[in-house]
Motif scaffolding. Structure first.
Motif, PDB file in Angstrom:
ATOM      1  N   TYR A 203     -36.852  37.299  19.667  1.00 27.74           N
ATOM      2  CA  TYR A 203     -35.422  37.044  19.425  1.00 27.74           C
ATOM      3  C   TYR A 203     -34.758  36.466  20.673  1.00 27.74           C
ATOM      4  CZ  TYR A 203     -30.464  38.139  18.804  1.00 27.74           C
ATOM      5  OH  TYR A 203     -29.081  38.073  18.750  1.00 27.74           O
ATOM      6  N   ALA A 204     -35.096  37.041  21.845  1.00 25.35           N
ATOM      7  CA  ALA A 204     -34.496  36.559  23.086  1.00 25.35           C
ATOM      8  C   ALA A 204     -34.938  35.134  23.415  1.00 25.35           C
ATOM      9  CB  ALA A 204     -34.857  37.502  24.231  1.00 25.35           C
ATOM     10  N   GLU A 205     -36.200  34.801  23.154  1.00 24.34           N
ATOM     11  CA  GLU A 205     -36.730  33.487  23.524  1.00 24.34           C
ATOM     12  C   GLU A 205     -36.296  32.390  22.549  1.00 24.34           C
ATOM     13  OE1 GLU A 205     -40.932  33.443  24.256  1.00 24.34           O
ATOM     14  OE2 GLU A 205     -40.881  35.388  25.267  1.00 24.34           O
ATOM     15  N   PHE A 206     -36.427  32.644  21.255  1.00 22.65           N
ATOM     16  CA  PHE A 206     -36.246  31.581  20.271  1.00 22.65           C
ATOM     17  C   PHE A 206     -34.822  31.472  19.711  1.00 22.65           C
ATOM     18  CE2 PHE A 206     -40.802  32.809  19.810  1.00 22.65           C
ATOM     19  CZ  PHE A 206     -41.317  31.689  20.440  1.00 22.65           C
ATOM     20  N   HIS A 207     -34.053  32.570  19.806  1.00 22.89           N
ATOM     21  CA  HIS A 207     -32.702  32.532  19.264  1.00 22.89           C
ATOM     22  C   HIS A 207     -31.632  32.549  20.346  1.00 22.89           C
ATOM     23  CE1 HIS A 207     -33.438  32.934  14.870  1.00 22.89           C
ATOM     24  NE2 HIS A 207     -34.595  33.364  15.303  1.00 22.89           N
ATOM     25  N   MET A 208     -31.951  33.181  21.473  1.00 27.49           N
ATOM     26  CA  MET A 208     -30.989  33.183  22.576  1.00 27.49           C
ATOM     27  C   MET A 208     -31.424  32.232  23.687  1.00 27.49           C
ATOM     28  SD  MET A 208     -29.647  37.091  22.786  1.00 27.49           S
ATOM     29  CE  MET A 208     -28.212  36.465  23.632  1.00 27.49           C
ATOM     30  N   LEU A 267     -26.527  41.876  16.001  1.00 29.90           N
ATOM     31  CA  LEU A 267     -26.034  40.915  15.019  1.00 29.90           C
ATOM     32  C   LEU A 267     -24.927  40.045  15.592  1.00 29.90           C
ATOM     33  CD1 LEU A 267     -25.869  43.290  11.917  1.00 29.90           C
ATOM     34  CD2 LEU A 267     -27.738  41.787  12.618  1.00 29.90           C
ATOM     35  N   VAL A 268     -24.416  40.422  16.763  1.00 30.75           N
ATOM     36  CA  VAL A 268     -23.344  39.678  17.421  1.00 30.75           C
ATOM     37  C   VAL A 268     -23.915  39.030  18.678  1.00 30.75           C
ATOM     38  CG1 VAL A 268     -21.041  39.814  18.425  1.00 30.75           C
ATOM     39  CG2 VAL A 268     -21.696  41.364  16.563  1.00 30.75           C
ATOM     40  N   ASP A 269     -23.560  37.803  18.933  1.00 31.74           N
ATOM     41  CA  ASP A 269     -24.031  37.102  20.119  1.00 31.74           C
ATOM     42  C   ASP A 269     -23.238  37.574  21.332  1.00 31.74           C
ATOM     43  OD1 ASP A 269     -25.121  35.444  21.954  1.00 31.74           O
ATOM     44  OD2 ASP A 269     -24.372  33.560  21.101  1.00 31.74           O
ATOM     45  N   THR A 270     -23.846  38.511  22.069  1.00 38.96           N
ATOM     46  CA  THR A 270     -23.177  39.073  23.251  1.00 38.96           C
ATOM     47  C   THR A 270     -23.735  38.514  24.549  1.00 38.96           C
ATOM     48  OG1 THR A 270     -24.723  40.945  23.217  1.00 38.96           O
ATOM     49  CG2 THR A 270     -22.622  41.224  22.062  1.00 38.96           C
ATOM     50  N   GLY A 271     -24.674  37.579  24.465  1.00 40.96           N
ATOM     51  CA  GLY A 271     -25.251  37.004  25.666  1.00 40.96           C
ATOM     52  C   GLY A 271     -26.309  37.904  26.284  1.00 40.96           C
ATOM     53  N   GLU A 334     -39.919  35.465   8.171  1.00 41.03           N
ATOM     54  CA  GLU A 334     -40.542  34.278   7.576  1.00 41.03           C
ATOM     55  C   GLU A 334     -39.768  33.801   6.349  1.00 41.03           C
ATOM     56  OE1 GLU A 334     -42.964  32.418   8.640  1.00 41.03           O
ATOM     57  OE2 GLU A 334     -43.203  33.639  10.443  1.00 41.03           O
ATOM     58  N   HIS A 335     -39.164  34.731   5.621  1.00 46.12           N
ATOM     59  CA  HIS A 335     -38.424  34.353   4.418  1.00 46.12           C
ATOM     60  C   HIS A 335     -36.972  33.980   4.711  1.00 46.12           C
ATOM     61  CE1 HIS A 335     -41.906  36.151   2.455  1.00 46.12           C
ATOM     62  NE2 HIS A 335     -41.490  35.617   1.315  1.00 46.12           N
ATOM     63  N   GLY A 336     -36.389  34.552   5.751  1.00 44.72           N
ATOM     64  CA  GLY A 336     -34.985  34.276   6.035  1.00 44.72           C
ATOM     65  C   GLY A 336     -34.751  33.394   7.229  1.00 44.72           C
ATOM     66  N   LYS A 337     -35.779  33.212   8.086  1.00 44.72           N
ATOM     67  CA  LYS A 337     -35.691  32.367   9.272  1.00 44.72           C
ATOM     68  C   LYS A 337     -34.602  32.827  10.240  1.00 44.72           C
ATOM     69  CE  LYS A 337     -39.037  29.811   7.877  1.00 44.72           C
ATOM     70  NZ  LYS A 337     -40.360  29.943   8.515  1.00 44.72           N
ATOM     71  N   ASN A 338     -34.257  34.101  10.211  1.00 44.55           N
ATOM     72  CA  ASN A 338     -33.366  34.676  11.218  1.00 44.55           C
ATOM     73  C   ASN A 338     -33.643  36.181  11.296  1.00 44.55           C
ATOM     74  OD1 ASN A 338     -31.376  36.283   9.505  1.00 44.55           O
ATOM     75  ND2 ASN A 338     -31.172  34.248   8.580  1.00 44.55           N
ATOM     76  N   TYR A 339     -33.102  36.802  12.346  1.00 43.36           N
ATOM     77  CA  TYR A 339     -33.385  38.220  12.589  1.00 43.36           C
ATOM     78  C   TYR A 339     -32.265  39.133  12.114  1.00 43.36           C
ATOM     79  CZ  TYR A 339     -37.634  37.475  15.284  1.00 43.36           C
ATOM     80  OH  TYR A 339     -38.925  37.173  15.655  1.00 43.36           O
ATOM     81  N   HIS A 340     -31.312  38.626  11.386  1.00 46.15           N
ATOM     82  CA  HIS A 340     -30.220  39.478  10.911  1.00 46.15           C
ATOM     83  C   HIS A 340     -30.728  40.570   9.972  1.00 46.15           C
ATOM     84  CE1 HIS A 340     -26.626  36.582  11.857  1.00 46.15           C
ATOM     85  NE2 HIS A 340     -27.275  36.997  12.928  1.00 46.15           N
ATOM     86  N   HIS A 341     -31.510  40.172   9.000  1.00 44.08           N
ATOM     87  CA  HIS A 341     -32.015  41.172   8.041  1.00 44.08           C
ATOM     88  C   HIS A 341     -32.961  42.186   8.701  1.00 44.08           C
ATOM     89  CE1 HIS A 341     -30.673  37.923   5.236  1.00 44.08           C
ATOM     90  NE2 HIS A 341     -30.249  38.977   4.542  1.00 44.08           N
ATOM     91  N   ALA A 346     -33.602  47.757  10.707  1.00 46.14           N
ATOM     92  CA  ALA A 346     -33.902  48.648  11.828  1.00 46.14           C
ATOM     93  C   ALA A 346     -32.745  49.604  12.089  1.00 46.14           C
ATOM     94  CB  ALA A 346     -34.203  47.826  13.075  1.00 46.14           C
ATOM     95  N   SER A 347     -31.529  49.081  12.065  1.00 43.41           N
ATOM     96  CA  SER A 347     -30.363  49.925  12.314  1.00 43.41           C
ATOM     97  C   SER A 347     -30.191  50.994  11.237  1.00 43.41           C
ATOM     98  CB  SER A 347     -29.110  49.047  12.375  1.00 43.41           C
ATOM     99  OG  SER A 347     -27.949  49.840  12.528  1.00 43.41           O
TER     100      SER A 347
END
Length: 472
Positions: A203-208, A267-271, A334-341, A346-347
């Motif tokens: 998540y840190a490498e590919f999305h942030m 879920l929030v972009d906090t940097g 793989e199905h959603g192409k993001n880490y939100h779900h 996890a939460s």
């Protein structure tokens, strides 16, 4: 070619644990089990160098190495609370001992990355195999618990110092509904936590868009937080007699809920700064999952002498959660192409793990004289050793008495063997005090002595005395 990216980041937390470890500890003791776990870990890491595909890597590293780590982990986890079972700092001692896992999480990610870059993945596995042999060395340092009889009888001290008395496997805890809530709690939390451990770096490498070194720092921050939190949680739990709010169950629920709530921040972009803050909270939450709190809760329910099997089953439930969480998150990505779900799952999983512990908390906090399977009067390890050797010596004494009685009745020179002396006998090089096993044996000896006295009085005019002894 095997992709080891996940291994480099996630390796310090991957352990396979099972109830088998608890059974082995009951049968062979902490020292033997920890030594064997270290050898199995080394073998698994060496065999991993032979991997040519992902399946072989999962088999040798995931199963063999994981099983070895789990077995070795179990020995230390049970030894520390037993060593400090009569001390006021028992939970602190367990917390300090378990803090080594947090230190490993802090130190090993950069070391593994360096070894992989310098020596390749095969060389990395070989070096880690050598490092893992230190588990065997430290396992041999687990000394038997001191025996209260050692100062009185040096012979027993020498003989019992290396002896482990096998303990029976009591599975009655499986009938406790409280235990099943604790097991469910650990499965849910491990399921959610494994998503974080397995996918935080990606998540840190590919999305942030952070580099690999910055992503590795996140795991180091988690490790530091885990180390500090484990010691702190153990210290606070030792004040449970001051006020019930300090009980382990209360901290346990608090930190589990805190970890689930903090995960929603992903879920929030906090940097990058926000990620570092999250790692601090997640590390504190993860410390409750592998520190002193779980053993303290199980000991409060089942007693200190019955910790091995319940703890082994709880760790097995935890391992199932770790196995399923990260792959499930990968499938969702793989199905959603993001880490939100995945992060929402996890939460929710970690928050639910805190919620299900309200039933065990209500049970532990309610005023009652005794708990379900609480065994306050269970014998300690030294008392079991004492009973084991006393029974062995008593059986030898009984056999000796029967042989002597038979010889007395069959001897032609009855007047020289008129009484039986049951004081000391030289058996296997040890001078040991023998006691007659039970009242029936005492009665039998008295009858034999009466019969011999009657024979002596009828065949001789010699006056029998009370000080006549059997010659050695």
């Amino acid at each position: 070619m095997v992709d080891l990216r996940i291994f480099r980041e996630y390796a310090p937390e991957k352990k396979k644990r099972a109830p088998l470890a608890g059974v082995l500890v009951n049968k062979f003791g902490w020292r033997v089990v920890s030594f064997g776990g270290g050898l199995l870990t080394c073998c698994g890491l060496l065999l991993s160098t032979l991997s040519t595909n992902l399946f072989m890597l999962c088999l040798f590293y995931g199963v063999v190495t994981g099983a070895g780590l789990g077995i070795a982990y179990m020995g230390g986890s049970l030894a520390v609370p037993r060593y400090f079972q009569h001390k006021k700092i028992q939970n602190l001692a367990v917390g300090v001992a378990s803090a080594g896992g947090g230190i490993g999480t802090f130190i090993f990610p950069p070391i593994i990355r360096f070894l992989d870059n310098e020596y390749g993945w095969k060389g990395m596995f070989m070096i880690l195999a050598g490092i893992s042999l230190n588990i065997c060395v430290f396992g041999l340092l687990y000394r038997p618990l001191p025996n209260k009889d050692e100062n009185k009888n040096p012979t027993r001290k020498k003989r019992r110092s290396s002896t482990h008395v096998p303990e029976p496997n009591d599975w009655s805890f499986l009938k406790s509904s409280v235990f099943h809530f604790v097991a469910m709690n650990n499965f849910l939390y491990a399921f959610g936590a494994s998503i974080i451990y397995g996918h935080l770096a990606a998540y840190a490498e590919f999305h942030m868009h952070l580099n690999k070194n910055e992503a590795a720092v996140l795991y180091s921050v988690i490790g530091i937080s885990v180390t500090i939190a484990k010691v702190t949680q153990g210290l606070v739990a030792d004040f449970h007699k001051v006020h019930p709010i300090f009980k382990a169950i209360n901290q346990y629920i608090l930190f589990y809920f805190l970890g689930g709530l903090a995960t929603l921040l992903l879920l929030v972009d906090t940097g990058y700064a926000g990620l570092l803050v999250y790692c601090v909270f997640f590390g504190a939450s993860s410390a409750a999952n592998g520190g002193s709190l779980i053993p303290a809760i199980l000991m409060e329910i089942f007693g200190q002498t019955k910790l091995s099997l319940p703890y082994g089953v709880v760790l097995a439930e935890m391992s199932i959660g770790h196995v399923l969480g990260a792959p499930a998150a990968g499938w969702m990505y793989e199905h959603g192409k993001n880490y939100h779900h995945p992060f929402i799952v996890a939460s929710v999983s970690m928050i639910l793990s805190a919620v299900v512990m309200w039933y065990p908390r209500r049970y532990l906090m309610s005023p009652r004289e005794t708990l379900m399977i609480l065994d306050i009067e269970s014998p300690t390890e030294e008392e079991k050793c004492e009973k084991y050797f006393d029974e062995k010596e008593s059986s030898e004494a009984t056999r000796f008495i029967r042989i002597k009685n038979a010889k007395c009745l069959q001897s032609p020179n009855i007047e020289k063997e008129a009484t039986i002396k049951i004081n000391h006998n030289h058996i296997k090089g040890d001078v040991t005090s023998f006691l007659i096993a039970d009242e029936k044996e005492i009665q039998r000896v008295e009858e034999n002595m009466t019969e011999m006295t009657t024979l002596i009085s009828s065949e001789t005019d010699v006056k029998t005395g009370n000080d006549t002894d059997i010659p050695n």
